[in-house]
Design a protein around this motif. Structure first.
Motif, PDB file in Angstrom:
ATOM      1  N   VAL A  36     -44.251  14.749 -35.320  1.00 27.44           N
ATOM      2  CA  VAL A  36     -44.424  14.998 -33.894  1.00 27.44           C
ATOM      3  C   VAL A  36     -45.834  15.548 -33.668  1.00 27.44           C
ATOM      4  N   LYS A  37     -46.551  14.905 -32.764  1.00 32.37           N
ATOM      5  CA  LYS A  37     -47.912  15.345 -32.484  1.00 32.37           C
ATOM      6  C   LYS A  37     -47.901  16.446 -31.427  1.00 32.37           C
ATOM      7  N   GLU A  38     -48.861  17.341 -31.546  1.00 34.75           N
ATOM      8  CA  GLU A  38     -48.983  18.415 -30.577  1.00 34.75           C
ATOM      9  C   GLU A  38     -49.515  17.867 -29.258  1.00 34.75           C
ATOM     10  N   LEU A  39     -49.242  18.591 -28.189  1.00 36.97           N
ATOM     11  CA  LEU A  39     -49.705  18.163 -26.874  1.00 36.97           C
ATOM     12  C   LEU A  39     -51.223  18.137 -26.819  1.00 36.97           C
ATOM     13  N   ILE A  40     -51.841  19.219 -27.266  1.00 32.65           N
ATOM     14  CA  ILE A  40     -53.299  19.296 -27.331  1.00 32.65           C
ATOM     15  C   ILE A  40     -53.662  19.689 -28.758  1.00 32.65           C
ATOM     16  N   PRO A  41     -54.097  18.747 -29.580  1.00 36.05           N
ATOM     17  CA  PRO A  41     -54.411  19.108 -30.962  1.00 36.05           C
ATOM     18  C   PRO A  41     -55.708  19.911 -31.056  1.00 36.05           C
TER      19      PRO A  41
END
Length: 79
Positions: A36-41
Motif C-alpha cells: 500500500v502506497k502512502e498518500l504523500i510519500p
C-alpha cells in the motif's frame, strides 16, 4: 557471425534449460499483492523536519502570545 548455435538453448521439449522454470499456465506471483502506497510519500528526514518546524512554531506562538499579553497588561496599567 559467431559460431554458437542458440536455437535449442531455451528449448522446453525434453528438458528445461533452467531448473526453476515455470509453465505459462501457472503464474509465478499469483498471491502477490503490491504494498500500500502512502498518500504523500516523504522521506523520513523531511517528515522529521516538518515535525520540528511545527514544534518551533508552536513554542514561538506560546512565547509571543505570553509577551503580548504582558505588554497589553503593562499598557493598560492594570496591576
Amino acid at each position: 557471425m559467431n559460431g554458437y548455435n542458440f536455437t535449442d538453448f531455451n528449448s522446453t521439449h525434453e528438458a528445461h534449460a533452467y531448473p526453476y522454470s515455470a509453465s505459462v499456465d501457472d503464474p509465478l506471483y499469483r498471491q502477490y499483492k503490491p504494498p500500500v502506497k502512502e498518500l504523500i510519500p516523504l522521506p523520513k528526514a523531511v517528515l522529521y523536519l516538518l515535525m520540528a518546524a511545527l514544534v518551533v512554531v508552536g513554542v514561538a506562538y506560546a512565547i509571543i502570545g505570553h509577551l503580548i499579553k504582558d505588554l497589553a497588561i503593562d499598557i493598560t496599567g492594570t496591576c
